[in-house]
Each structure stands twice: as C-alpha cells, then as structure tokens.
Design a protein around this motif. Sequence first.
Motif, PDB file in Angstrom:
ATOM      1  N   ASP A 145       0.878  -1.157   0.000  1.00 39.25           N
ATOM      2  CA  ASP A 145       0.000   0.000   0.000  1.00 39.25           C
ATOM      3  C   ASP A 145       0.922   1.214   0.000  1.00 39.25           C
ATOM      4  O   ASP A 145       1.723   1.343   0.936  1.00 39.25           O
ATOM      5  CB  ASP A 145      -0.866  -0.053   1.271  1.00 39.25           C
ATOM      6  N   PRO A 146       0.981   2.035  -0.996  1.00 37.36           N
ATOM      7  CA  PRO A 146       0.023   2.322  -2.069  1.00 37.36           C
ATOM      8  C   PRO A 146       0.209   1.551  -3.382  1.00 37.36           C
ATOM      9  O   PRO A 146      -0.505   1.830  -4.343  1.00 37.36           O
ATOM     10  CB  PRO A 146       0.255   3.809  -2.321  1.00 37.36           C
ATOM     11  N   GLU A 147       1.122   0.580  -3.428  1.00 32.16           N
ATOM     12  CA  GLU A 147       1.349  -0.113  -4.707  1.00 32.16           C
ATOM     13  C   GLU A 147       0.077  -0.788  -5.239  1.00 32.16           C
ATOM     14  O   GLU A 147      -0.207  -0.768  -6.437  1.00 32.16           O
ATOM     15  CB  GLU A 147       2.440  -1.177  -4.562  1.00 32.16           C
ATOM     16  N   CYS A 148      -0.688  -1.406  -4.341  1.00 37.27           N
ATOM     17  CA  CYS A 148      -1.887  -2.148  -4.753  1.00 37.27           C
ATOM     18  C   CYS A 148      -2.857  -1.242  -5.522  1.00 37.27           C
ATOM     19  O   CYS A 148      -3.485  -1.675  -6.490  1.00 37.27           O
ATOM     20  CB  CYS A 148      -2.578  -2.715  -3.510  1.00 37.27           C
ATOM     21  N   GLN A 149      -2.949   0.015  -5.089  1.00 36.31           N
ATOM     22  CA  GLN A 149      -3.907   0.923  -5.710  1.00 36.31           C
ATOM     23  C   GLN A 149      -3.579   1.131  -7.198  1.00 36.31           C
ATOM     24  O   GLN A 149      -4.482   1.191  -8.027  1.00 36.31           O
ATOM     25  CB  GLN A 149      -3.914   2.278  -4.977  1.00 36.31           C
ATOM     26  N   VAL A 150      -2.281   1.244  -7.531  1.00 36.03           N
ATOM     27  CA  VAL A 150      -1.951   1.411  -8.953  1.00 36.03           C
ATOM     28  C   VAL A 150      -2.025   0.069  -9.690  1.00 36.03           C
ATOM     29  O   VAL A 150      -2.429   0.004 -10.851  1.00 36.03           O
ATOM     30  CB  VAL A 150      -0.577   2.096  -9.194  1.00 36.03           C
ATOM     31  N   LEU A 151      -1.677  -1.009  -8.995  1.00 36.22           N
ATOM     32  CA  LEU A 151      -1.754  -2.335  -9.618  1.00 36.22           C
ATOM     33  C   LEU A 151      -3.188  -2.678 -10.018  1.00 36.22           C
ATOM     34  O   LEU A 151      -3.430  -3.193 -11.110  1.00 36.22           O
ATOM     35  CB  LEU A 151      -1.245  -3.394  -8.631  1.00 36.22           C
ATOM     36  N   MET A 152      -4.128  -2.403  -9.114  1.00 34.08           N
ATOM     37  CA  MET A 152      -5.525  -2.751  -9.394  1.00 34.08           C
ATOM     38  C   MET A 152      -6.066  -1.952 -10.575  1.00 34.08           C
ATOM     39  O   MET A 152      -6.833  -2.461 -11.368  1.00 34.08           O
ATOM     40  CB  MET A 152      -6.402  -2.533  -8.154  1.00 34.08           C
ATOM     41  N   ARG A 153      -5.621  -0.701 -10.678  1.00 27.38           N
ATOM     42  CA  ARG A 153      -6.114   0.098 -11.804  1.00 27.38           C
ATOM     43  C   ARG A 153      -5.469  -0.327 -13.122  1.00 27.38           C
ATOM     44  O   ARG A 153      -6.061  -0.186 -14.184  1.00 27.38           O
ATOM     45  CB  ARG A 153      -5.872   1.591 -11.553  1.00 27.38           C
ATOM     46  N   ASN A 154      -4.253  -0.822 -13.062  1.00 23.29           N
ATOM     47  CA  ASN A 154      -3.573  -1.196 -14.303  1.00 23.29           C
ATOM     48  C   ASN A 154      -3.904  -2.609 -14.786  1.00 23.29           C
ATOM     49  O   ASN A 154      -3.627  -2.950 -15.927  1.00 23.29           O
ATOM     50  CB  ASN A 154      -2.057  -1.068 -14.132  1.00 23.29           C
ATOM     51  N   LEU A 155      -4.482  -3.376 -13.893  1.00 23.88           N
ATOM     52  CA  LEU A 155      -4.741  -4.781 -14.227  1.00 23.88           C
ATOM     53  C   LEU A 155      -5.814  -4.906 -15.311  1.00 23.88           C
ATOM     54  O   LEU A 155      -6.857  -4.264 -15.243  1.00 23.88           O
ATOM     55  CB  LEU A 155      -5.200  -5.489 -12.943  1.00 23.88           C
ATOM     56  N   ASP A 156      -5.547  -5.787 -16.262  1.00 26.33           N
ATOM     57  CA  ASP A 156      -6.511  -5.984 -17.349  1.00 26.33           C
ATOM     58  C   ASP A 156      -7.072  -7.404 -17.346  1.00 26.33           C
ATOM     59  O   ASP A 156      -7.677  -7.844 -18.312  1.00 26.33           O
ATOM     60  CB  ASP A 156      -5.823  -5.671 -18.689  1.00 26.33           C
ATOM     61  N   THR A 157      -6.807  -8.122 -16.261  1.00 32.56           N
ATOM     62  CA  THR A 157      -7.387  -9.465 -16.098  1.00 32.56           C
ATOM     63  C   THR A 157      -8.318  -9.366 -14.887  1.00 32.56           C
ATOM     64  O   THR A 157      -8.022  -8.623 -13.955  1.00 32.56           O
ATOM     65  CB  THR A 157      -6.266 -10.490 -15.787  1.00 32.56           C
ATOM     66  N   ASP A 158      -9.404 -10.125 -14.940  1.00 32.88           N
ATOM     67  CA  ASP A 158     -10.398 -10.101 -13.855  1.00 32.88           C
ATOM     68  C   ASP A 158      -9.737 -10.540 -12.531  1.00 32.88           C
ATOM     69  O   ASP A 158      -9.267 -11.664 -12.409  1.00 32.88           O
ATOM     70  CB  ASP A 158     -11.531 -11.060 -14.268  1.00 32.88           C
ATOM     71  N   ILE A 159      -9.690  -9.640 -11.547  1.00 31.21           N
ATOM     72  CA  ILE A 159      -9.013  -9.951 -10.278  1.00 31.21           C
ATOM     73  C   ILE A 159      -9.728 -11.084  -9.529  1.00 31.21           C
ATOM     74  O   ILE A 159      -9.081 -11.874  -8.834  1.00 31.21           O
ATOM     75  CB  ILE A 159      -8.862  -8.681  -9.378  1.00 31.21           C
ATOM     76  N   LEU A 160     -11.030 -11.180  -9.688  1.00 25.89           N
ATOM     77  CA  LEU A 160     -11.728 -12.272  -8.992  1.00 25.89           C
ATOM     78  C   LEU A 160     -11.310 -13.629  -9.576  1.00 25.89           C
ATOM     79  O   LEU A 160     -11.103 -14.598  -8.842  1.00 25.89           O
ATOM     80  CB  LEU A 160     -13.253 -12.071  -9.059  1.00 25.89           C
ATOM     81  N   LYS A 161     -11.142 -13.654 -10.899  1.00 21.03           N
ATOM     82  CA  LYS A 161     -10.638 -14.893 -11.530  1.00 21.03           C
ATOM     83  C   LYS A 161      -9.267 -15.237 -10.949  1.00 21.03           C
ATOM     84  O   LYS A 161      -8.967 -16.401 -10.680  1.00 21.03           O
ATOM     85  CB  LYS A 161     -10.509 -14.689 -13.047  1.00 21.03           C
ATOM     86  N   ILE A 162      -8.444 -14.214 -10.761  1.00 22.77           N
ATOM     87  CA  ILE A 162      -7.085 -14.447 -10.265  1.00 22.77           C
ATOM     88  C   ILE A 162      -7.123 -14.977  -8.825  1.00 22.77           C
ATOM     89  O   ILE A 162      -6.514 -16.005  -8.523  1.00 22.77           O
ATOM     90  CB  ILE A 162      -6.236 -13.150 -10.328  1.00 22.77           C
ATOM     91  N   LYS A 179      -1.748  -1.009 -21.091  1.00 23.50           N
ATOM     92  CA  LYS A 179      -0.567  -0.260 -21.536  1.00 23.50           C
ATOM     93  C   LYS A 179      -0.769   1.215 -21.230  1.00 23.50           C
ATOM     94  O   LYS A 179      -0.770   2.067 -22.109  1.00 23.50           O
ATOM     95  CB  LYS A 179      -0.329  -0.509 -23.024  1.00 23.50           C
ATOM     96  N   LEU A 180      -0.994   1.509 -19.976  1.00 27.18           N
ATOM     97  CA  LEU A 180      -1.233   2.878 -19.522  1.00 27.18           C
ATOM     98  C   LEU A 180      -0.384   3.124 -18.286  1.00 27.18           C
ATOM     99  O   LEU A 180       0.089   2.189 -17.660  1.00 27.18           O
ATOM    100  CB  LEU A 180      -2.710   3.042 -19.154  1.00 27.18           C
ATOM    101  N   SER A 181      -0.215   4.397 -17.938  1.00 28.26           N
ATOM    102  CA  SER A 181       0.504   4.725 -16.710  1.00 28.26           C
ATOM    103  C   SER A 181      -0.494   5.045 -15.614  1.00 28.26           C
ATOM    104  O   SER A 181      -1.484   5.743 -15.857  1.00 28.26           O
ATOM    105  CB  SER A 181       1.375   5.954 -16.938  1.00 28.26           C
ATOM    106  N   THR A 182      -0.214   4.543 -14.436  1.00 25.95           N
ATOM    107  CA  THR A 182      -1.075   4.848 -13.290  1.00 25.95           C
ATOM    108  C   THR A 182      -0.217   5.393 -12.163  1.00 25.95           C
ATOM    109  O   THR A 182       0.877   4.889 -11.894  1.00 25.95           O
ATOM    110  CB  THR A 182      -1.834   3.605 -12.811  1.00 25.95           C
ATOM    111  N   ILE A 183      -0.739   6.417 -11.502  1.00 23.29           N
ATOM    112  CA  ILE A 183      -0.032   7.025 -10.383  1.00 23.29           C
ATOM    113  C   ILE A 183      -0.968   7.089  -9.185  1.00 23.29           C
ATOM    114  O   ILE A 183      -2.189   7.137  -9.352  1.00 23.29           O
ATOM    115  CB  ILE A 183       0.457   8.441 -10.789  1.00 23.29           C
ATOM    116  N   CYS A 184      -0.379   7.035  -8.006  1.00 18.99           N
ATOM    117  CA  CYS A 184      -1.171   7.189  -6.781  1.00 18.99           C
ATOM    118  C   CYS A 184      -0.456   8.209  -5.899  1.00 18.99           C
ATOM    119  O   CYS A 184       0.737   8.074  -5.636  1.00 18.99           O
ATOM    120  CB  CYS A 184      -1.274   5.848  -6.051  1.00 18.99           C
ATOM    121  N   VAL A 185      -1.183   9.214  -5.478  1.00 17.39           N
ATOM    122  CA  VAL A 185      -0.637  10.198  -4.532  1.00 17.39           C
ATOM    123  C   VAL A 185      -1.427  10.059  -3.234  1.00 17.39           C
ATOM    124  O   VAL A 185      -2.657  10.107  -3.247  1.00 17.39           O
ATOM    125  CB  VAL A 185      -0.750  11.642  -5.078  1.00 17.39           C
ATOM    126  N   VAL A 186      -0.698   9.852  -2.145  1.00 21.26           N
ATOM    127  CA  VAL A 186      -1.355   9.660  -0.852  1.00 21.26           C
ATOM    128  C   VAL A 186      -1.515  11.004  -0.151  1.00 21.26           C
ATOM    129  O   VAL A 186      -0.578  11.806  -0.119  1.00 21.26           O
ATOM    130  CB  VAL A 186      -0.523   8.699   0.032  1.00 21.26           C
TER     131      VAL A 186
END
Length: 418
Positions: A289-306, A324-331
Amino acid sequence: MNILVIGNGAREHSLCWALNKSKIKKRIFCIPGNAGIQEVVDSFNIEINKKKILQFCKNKNISLVVIGPEQFLEEGFSDFLTNRGILVFGPSKKASKLEYSKSFAKNFLKKHKIPSANFREFSSYTKAEKYLRDIQFPIVIKADGLAAGKGVIICNDLSEAKKGLKEIMITKKFGKAGKKILIEEFLQGFEVSYFVLFDKNSFSVLNYALDHKRAFDFNKGPNTGGMGAFTPSKKIDKNLKKIISDRIVKKTFEGLKKDKIVYRGVLFIGLMITKDGPYVIEFNVRFGDPECQVLMRNLDTDILKIVKAVANDKLSNIKIKNKKLSTICVVIASMGYPNTYKINKQIKNLNEAQKIKNIEIFHAGTKNVKNKVLSSGGRVLSITAQAKDLKSARKIAYSAIKKINWRYGFFRKDIGKK
Ligand code: AMP
Ligand code: GLY
C-alpha cells in the motif's frame, strides 16, 4: 459467490473496487472497511478475530476470503479458514514467516542462493555491539519481527549504530520484535516493489510499482508506509525483468517447493536494483500500500478470476494482462503522520475530485459520520490517476487533489518524478 475482504486501508478499497468490476456473479463484503469502502461493498465494522470471522462467513455464505494486512496472516487466519473449507487468498502462517521473521527470510534467501545483502544475526546485545566495532559503515540494523514497517535503522557511523542497537535491544522500542536483530550490509541503488502470485503449483508475475517511502518531497523526512506509487517505470526494461525473473522469482518459487512451503497469495518482493543487478531487501506476504492501488487500476485481467485461481491452485490457467497505460497514486495523509496527528477532521469536495475523468479515489483512514467523511488515521486518501503516460497521469492526479478541501492533510508534490 460471496467474498469477504479483510482490512480497512486504501489497499483494501482498491481490491474491493477491482473485485466489484468482475464479470463473475458475486456479492462482496468487507470487515471493517472505511467511509470509501462502504460506498462500494457491504461493510461491517466488527471486531476481527478468527471465531467472529468464521461466524460471519457462515452467516453470509462466504466461500472466499481475501486477507489484506499481514498481522492476520501471521496470526494464522488463512490456515484457520482453509481448514474449515473456506478458500483463502493469503498465505498460511508458515509461509507468512517470510515477512514476520526477517531472520527466516534472510536464511531462506541465503539457502536458495537468491541475491540479498550479507548479514549477521544476533540475540545478544553484547555480541552485536562488539561486532559493530569491527565493520564498515553504512550498515542497516533490523528488528527480526513485525514492527509496522519501522524496525529498520540505517546507520552511517558507529555512534548511530550503537544508538539504534540500544533502541531495539535495550529500550525495546519494537517490543518482542526486537529480541533478535540483523545487521546487514547497506545496498546502494533504486527500489522496486515486485508482485508475484503463487499457488501450490505455479507462479506468475502480476506487475511492479515504484513506491515513495519518505514523508516529504525529495525523499526527505521519516519513513512512512508509502506516500505514493506509480507503474510502469522506464527504469524497468525487458532485460531487467528477465534478470529479476531468473535470479529471484524462479528461485523463490523453487525454494518454497524444496522447503515444502505452500504459498497461496501474492508475494511482494522488495528489490534494490544495484549496479550488480537486483537484490532482495525484504519479502512481504501481501499487497503493498500504495502499490496495490496502482496495480488494481492497471490490471486488465479479472481480479476475482485471479484470486479464485490462486486459492484453488489453478493459477497456471490464468494469463495476467496489464493495461498499456501509466497509473499514479498520490497519498494524502494527516498532518504530522507518521508521528502524531489529529483525527475527526471533515474532508470536503471529494465528489468534485472524483468527477475528474480517469480519477479513482481510494480511502484509508476515513469514517462516515452522519454522511460526512471524517479523517480517522495517518494515511487518509489515495488519489489515483491513469493516462497514456506518467506525466499526464501526474497532472490529472494533482488536479484532483486541488479540488479536495481538507486543510489538515499533506501530500508529496514529487510523486512519479524519480
Ligand atoms: P524493509 O522493512 O526491510 O523493507 O526495510 C525498509 C527500508 O529500509 C527499505 O525499503 C529500504 O529503503 C531500506 N533498507 C532495508 N534494507 C536495506 C539494505 N540492506 N540496504 C539499503 N537499504 C535498505
Ligand atoms: N508500501 C510498502 C508496503 O506496503 O509495505
């Protein structure tokens, strides 16, 4: 299927948000949640202990539990629920030792020849103090056990090291976590948080992110849980990914197999990329945390399946794809964090900020009182933005922060600049 997420951080908010988007028919619950989580899933602010969680699972017909924070993994929630027929995303107590005992993790790394800093461990203050007199600085002193990310002291000279050693072993600043300590060689380089999914039979790299650990701009101030993150980074090229995979990820999987440790969940490998290649700094047995927040937004596979696949040892059936996008998180944190800070301060205009295109706001220390959002913790909000490149994502994130009206908060202005 009914799913329970345990935790109350922005990490868990982003997990609930991502799970909610799954195409699989489901109902999601969260314990205890926060003001943001309760907007997206059914949240119950009940005490977290094994019996209460099991009862909740029975009452709500939960078949899968996703455990966010490490302390519940150390306490064996995963084993307890798995033994009672509930699927769990989150490793067993035995596997979680990779995080809750740094000594265990370091010996695992050494045994399986995975690159990591040289180290010595001590249970005797006198012996550790004597050793300090013979070595070169800088060095790193670490409490063996869980210390909420604070049990690591970087020492530039003997006097700093003696002070640090005393704090951990004599004053017992981190309680029993400091009964044993490690003295490690200092590694120079840049850090990457690498996230790898494991089940009994296979592993798969999920993604990586770059965290910003210090409280203030230009990496000044005390260490925190993390003040911002982004993915991807130009620094992590194909060649480096291959090296990380060969020297670290594969060897970790093989090591777990050899040691008969079944790991079901995500392993967060903290890496230092040095001039000699990647070294493991630490393992965490959960999402960052905060890595998960950017990972979840960048993920293109169904997380529930995972998470379902991981809990069922069917990870090899899943192909992980990232956008293929950039994601940033500012706390945004309460002023004073990571030390003392005020709580119960109203945050206004969140809806205005959320309206901006490509923005998702994840809550951490917030609570809803009479339809007002009040601060209730150190890290309070995670502002995430997504765009075609990092520069544009930064711009969107900071434009959203401008809309938020909360004068008791602070944030770093240089996230994504490194
Ligand atoms: P850990 O809790 O082990 O991740 O340590 C917290 C932070 O301390 C890391 O994220 C690094 O910034 C720093 N650190 C830990 N070990 C080392 C090391 N051997 N050399 C340099 N920095 C380190
Ligand atoms: N952001 C680092 C951690 O979650 O431990």
